[in-house]
Design a protein around this motif. Structure first.
Motif, PDB file in Angstrom:
ATOM      1  N   TRP A 216     -30.615 -25.078 -50.326  1.00 40.26           N
ATOM      2  CA  TRP A 216     -31.320 -23.814 -50.498  1.00 40.26           C
ATOM      3  C   TRP A 216     -31.594 -23.586 -51.970  1.00 40.26           C
ATOM      4  O   TRP A 216     -30.911 -24.127 -52.837  1.00 40.26           O
ATOM      5  N   ILE A 217     -32.597 -22.771 -52.249  1.00 39.02           N
ATOM      6  CA  ILE A 217     -32.886 -22.343 -53.613  1.00 39.02           C
ATOM      7  C   ILE A 217     -32.482 -20.867 -53.729  1.00 39.02           C
ATOM      8  O   ILE A 217     -32.991 -20.034 -52.983  1.00 39.02           O
ATOM      9  N   GLU A 218     -31.561 -20.604 -54.623  1.00 37.60           N
ATOM     10  CA  GLU A 218     -31.158 -19.224 -54.887  1.00 37.60           C
ATOM     11  C   GLU A 218     -32.027 -18.687 -56.019  1.00 37.60           C
ATOM     12  O   GLU A 218     -31.902 -19.091 -57.170  1.00 37.60           O
ATOM     13  N   ALA A 219     -32.945 -17.785 -55.673  1.00 37.32           N
ATOM     14  CA  ALA A 219     -33.872 -17.255 -56.674  1.00 37.32           C
ATOM     15  C   ALA A 219     -33.173 -16.324 -57.656  1.00 37.32           C
ATOM     16  O   ALA A 219     -33.572 -16.225 -58.816  1.00 37.32           O
ATOM     17  N   GLY A 220     -32.139 -15.625 -57.216  1.00 35.04           N
ATOM     18  CA  GLY A 220     -31.410 -14.698 -58.081  1.00 35.04           C
ATOM     19  C   GLY A 220     -30.567 -13.757 -57.241  1.00 35.04           C
ATOM     20  O   GLY A 220     -30.577 -13.817 -56.005  1.00 35.04           O
ATOM     21  N   THR A 221     -29.821 -12.897 -57.907  1.00 37.41           N
ATOM     22  CA  THR A 221     -28.998 -11.900 -57.218  1.00 37.41           C
ATOM     23  C   THR A 221     -29.335 -10.513 -57.752  1.00 37.41           C
ATOM     24  O   THR A 221     -29.715 -10.354 -58.917  1.00 37.41           O
ATOM     25  N   TRP A 222     -29.186  -9.519 -56.885  1.00 37.57           N
ATOM     26  CA  TRP A 222     -29.517  -8.133 -57.221  1.00 37.57           C
ATOM     27  C   TRP A 222     -28.418  -7.193 -56.711  1.00 37.57           C
ATOM     28  O   TRP A 222     -27.822  -7.459 -55.649  1.00 37.57           O
ATOM     29  N   PRO A 223     -28.161  -6.095 -57.419  1.00 37.03           N
ATOM     30  CA  PRO A 223     -27.175  -5.120 -56.944  1.00 37.03           C
ATOM     31  C   PRO A 223     -27.711  -4.218 -55.848  1.00 37.03           C
ATOM     32  O   PRO A 223     -26.936  -3.546 -55.168  1.00 37.03           O
ATOM     33  N   ASP A 224     -29.019  -4.194 -55.666  1.00 36.33           N
ATOM     34  CA  ASP A 224     -29.654  -3.307 -54.694  1.00 36.33           C
ATOM     35  C   ASP A 224     -30.349  -4.142 -53.625  1.00 36.33           C
ATOM     36  O   ASP A 224     -31.161  -5.025 -53.941  1.00 36.33           O
ATOM     37  N   ALA A 225     -30.042  -3.861 -52.353  1.00 38.23           N
ATOM     38  CA  ALA A 225     -30.620  -4.639 -51.259  1.00 38.23           C
ATOM     39  C   ALA A 225     -32.136  -4.497 -51.204  1.00 38.23           C
ATOM     40  O   ALA A 225     -32.849  -5.447 -50.869  1.00 38.23           O
ATOM     41  N   ARG A 226     -32.658  -3.314 -51.550  1.00 36.32           N
ATOM     42  CA  ARG A 226     -34.106  -3.117 -51.496  1.00 36.32           C
ATOM     43  C   ARG A 226     -34.819  -3.944 -52.558  1.00 36.32           C
ATOM     44  O   ARG A 226     -35.899  -4.489 -52.321  1.00 36.32           O
ATOM     45  N   GLU A 227     -34.219  -4.082 -53.760  1.00 37.56           N
ATOM     46  CA  GLU A 227     -34.817  -4.925 -54.796  1.00 37.56           C
ATOM     47  C   GLU A 227     -34.832  -6.382 -54.354  1.00 37.56           C
ATOM     48  O   GLU A 227     -35.807  -7.111 -54.586  1.00 37.56           O
ATOM     49  N   ALA A 228     -33.727  -6.809 -53.726  1.00 30.29           N
ATOM     50  CA  ALA A 228     -33.667  -8.187 -53.241  1.00 30.29           C
ATOM     51  C   ALA A 228     -34.726  -8.426 -52.168  1.00 30.29           C
ATOM     52  O   ALA A 228     -35.387  -9.470 -52.144  1.00 30.29           O
ATOM     53  N   ARG A 229     -34.919  -7.446 -51.271  1.00 32.09           N
ATOM     54  CA  ARG A 229     -35.920  -7.596 -50.226  1.00 32.09           C
ATOM     55  C   ARG A 229     -37.331  -7.676 -50.813  1.00 32.09           C
ATOM     56  O   ARG A 229     -38.167  -8.459 -50.359  1.00 32.09           O
ATOM     57  N   ARG A 230     -37.595  -6.875 -51.865  1.00 28.61           N
ATOM     58  CA  ARG A 230     -38.917  -6.932 -52.499  1.00 28.61           C
ATOM     59  C   ARG A 230     -39.152  -8.311 -53.118  1.00 28.61           C
ATOM     60  O   ARG A 230     -40.258  -8.862 -53.041  1.00 28.61           O
ATOM     61  N   ALA A 231     -38.110  -8.873 -53.746  1.00 28.95           N
ATOM     62  CA  ALA A 231     -38.243 -10.211 -54.327  1.00 28.95           C
ATOM     63  C   ALA A 231     -38.500 -11.247 -53.240  1.00 28.95           C
ATOM     64  O   ALA A 231     -39.338 -12.147 -53.404  1.00 28.95           O
ATOM     65  N   ALA A 232     -37.807 -11.119 -52.102  1.00 31.95           N
ATOM     66  CA  ALA A 232     -38.009 -12.053 -50.991  1.00 31.95           C
ATOM     67  C   ALA A 232     -39.422 -11.943 -50.443  1.00 31.95           C
ATOM     68  O   ALA A 232     -40.063 -12.953 -50.134  1.00 31.95           O
ATOM     69  N   ASP A 233     -39.923 -10.721 -50.340  1.00 33.90           N
ATOM     70  CA  ASP A 233     -41.292 -10.534 -49.847  1.00 33.90           C
ATOM     71  C   ASP A 233     -42.314 -11.181 -50.775  1.00 33.90           C
ATOM     72  O   ASP A 233     -43.318 -11.744 -50.331  1.00 33.90           O
ATOM     73  N   ARG A 234     -42.062 -11.095 -52.097  1.00 32.73           N
ATOM     74  CA  ARG A 234     -42.992 -11.711 -53.045  1.00 32.73           C
ATOM     75  C   ARG A 234     -42.978 -13.231 -52.933  1.00 32.73           C
ATOM     76  O   ARG A 234     -43.992 -13.886 -53.155  1.00 32.73           O
ATOM     77  N   LEU A 235     -41.818 -13.801 -52.598  1.00 36.73           N
ATOM     78  CA  LEU A 235     -41.703 -15.260 -52.521  1.00 36.73           C
ATOM     79  C   LEU A 235     -42.241 -15.822 -51.217  1.00 36.73           C
ATOM     80  O   LEU A 235     -42.528 -17.004 -51.121  1.00 36.73           O
ATOM     81  N   GLY A 236     -42.381 -14.995 -50.185  1.00 32.89           N
ATOM     82  CA  GLY A 236     -43.015 -15.467 -48.963  1.00 32.89           C
ATOM     83  C   GLY A 236     -42.074 -15.619 -47.793  1.00 32.89           C
ATOM     84  O   GLY A 236     -40.879 -15.283 -47.848  1.00 32.89           O
ATOM     85  N   GLY A 237     -42.637 -16.164 -46.693  1.00 28.33           N
ATOM     86  CA  GLY A 237     -41.963 -16.164 -45.406  1.00 28.33           C
ATOM     87  C   GLY A 237     -40.671 -16.934 -45.315  1.00 28.33           C
ATOM     88  O   GLY A 237     -39.844 -16.644 -44.459  1.00 28.33           O
ATOM     89  N   SER A 238     -40.460 -17.964 -46.143  1.00 29.78           N
ATOM     90  CA  SER A 238     -39.237 -18.754 -46.042  1.00 29.78           C
ATOM     91  C   SER A 238     -38.098 -18.163 -46.861  1.00 29.78           C
ATOM     92  O   SER A 238     -37.007 -18.725 -46.888  1.00 29.78           O
ATOM     93  N   ALA A 239     -38.322 -17.046 -47.537  1.00 32.18           N
ATOM     94  CA  ALA A 239     -37.271 -16.416 -48.349  1.00 32.18           C
ATOM     95  C   ALA A 239     -36.516 -15.390 -47.510  1.00 32.18           C
ATOM     96  O   ALA A 239     -37.107 -14.600 -46.778  1.00 32.18           O
ATOM     97  N   THR A 240     -35.193 -15.404 -47.618  1.00 30.15           N
ATOM     98  CA  THR A 240     -34.339 -14.466 -46.901  1.00 30.15           C
ATOM     99  C   THR A 240     -33.361 -13.830 -47.866  1.00 30.15           C
ATOM    100  O   THR A 240     -33.130 -14.339 -48.978  1.00 30.15           O
ATOM    101  N   VAL A 241     -32.757 -12.732 -47.432  1.00 29.17           N
ATOM    102  CA  VAL A 241     -31.777 -12.013 -48.247  1.00 29.17           C
ATOM    103  C   VAL A 241     -30.396 -12.218 -47.655  1.00 29.17           C
ATOM    104  O   VAL A 241     -30.205 -12.098 -46.437  1.00 29.17           O
ATOM    105  N   ASP A 242     -29.435 -12.537 -48.502  1.00 26.45           N
ATOM    106  CA  ASP A 242     -28.066 -12.806 -48.092  1.00 26.45           C
ATOM    107  C   ASP A 242     -27.125 -11.957 -48.935  1.00 26.45           C
ATOM    108  O   ASP A 242     -27.326 -11.835 -50.154  1.00 26.45           O
TER     109      ASP A 242
END
Length: 283
Positions: A216-242
């Motif tokens: 897997w590629i870890e793009a980064g970590t965020w303290p806020d779940a909504r910020e992480a979700r926005r980053a995943a949305d920008r990266l596209g369909g294969s990106a998920t939040v963990d």
């Protein structure tokens, strides 16, 4: 007098319209454009130039026909001048190449699905050894490459571009989806087809690291779940939040079956604005 003036204006307008229709690109054999009024090569774009210690030498390449990796660029360059002086429109069918004449036309085929487009080359790049062409976001969408970030393509030089435009979609066929791989007889990496078909989980229901297999590629970590979700949305369909830890959410892209493919994905994630992207094992 007024009637004569009106007739003169109408005649001038018709002549202008006919001249516009006679110039530029027209459909030719196989849908490839025939350029009847090619734009001149932009002054200065054929001089040798140096990027990060490496020299590039633009030249006429009438037989250029190469296979390699394509990447794409978008928002961060939208509206900025390209090497030809044209404004970069991320939604237009354009591309950047290191050494072909500017402006020029290329035929690009996505080897994974057969999609084929003609692109106006009006910029220089990409300056990464493994890549042969940089696509606008619109071109990446037409070829269905945007979500993956990079993909293998065939690039064929067609010649000089018209004074304006030239980009067109030739073939919009999508490859048939591969059949799901059968479950492995013993514990091991989950096949890519099975994992990729799952919908992206929400932050609240993200699977744990122990349930992830493969690279897997870890793009980064965020303290806020909504910020992480926005980053995943920008990266596209294969990106998920963990949820990596209490109060820490990470964005993962993948999985990939081999290190080479995963590394190409990591570079694509970096190119989209996540310089700390790292490759991790989910096994």
């Amino acid at each position: 007098m007024a009637a004569k003036l009106l007739k003169g204006l109408i005649a001038a307008g018709l002549l202008s319209l006919l001249a516009a229709c006679a110039s530029g690109a027209k459909p030719g054999v196989g849908g490839l454009p025939v350029v009847t009024d090619p734009a001149p090569i932009v002054s200065g774009t054929m001089r040798p130039y140096q990027i990060r210690g490496r020299w590039y030498r633009p030249e006429e390449q009438p037989r250029y026909d190469e296979t390699g990796l394509a990447s794409w660029y978008g928002d961060q360059f939208h509206g900025r001048p390209t090497a030809t002086g044209e404004r970069f429109d991320m939604n237009a069918l354009t591309a950047a190449h290191k050494t072909l004449p500017l402006p020029g036309l290329v035929e690009v085929t996505n080897l994974a699905n057969g999609r084929r487009v003609v692109l106006r080359v009006n910029d220089r790049g990409p300056f990464v050894d493994s890549r042969i062409i940089d696509l606008s976001r619109g071109a990446a969408d037409a070829l269905d490459l945007r979500r993956a970030g990079v993909g293998e393509v065939r690039v064929r030089y067609l010649g000089r571009a018209p004074r304006q435009g030239g980009g067109t979609t030739l073939q919009y066929a999508a490859a048939a989806a591969p059949a799901p791989a059968p479950p492995p007889p013993s514990p091991g990496p989950v096949p890519y087809q099975q994992v990729a078909a799952l919908p992206p989980p929400s932050p609240a229901a993200a699977p744990t690291s122990a349930s992830r297999a493969g690279l897997w590629i870890e793009a980064g970590t965020w303290p806020d779940a909504r910020e992480a979700r926005r980053a995943a949305d920008r990266l596209g369909g294969s990106a998920t939040v963990d949820q990596a830890a209490p109060g820490r959410y990470r964005v993962l892209v993948g999985p990939w079956a081999d290190a080479g493919t995963a590394e190409r994905s990591r570079r694509a994630v970096i190119s989209r604005g996540y310089p700390d992207a790292t490759m991790i094992s989910g096994g």
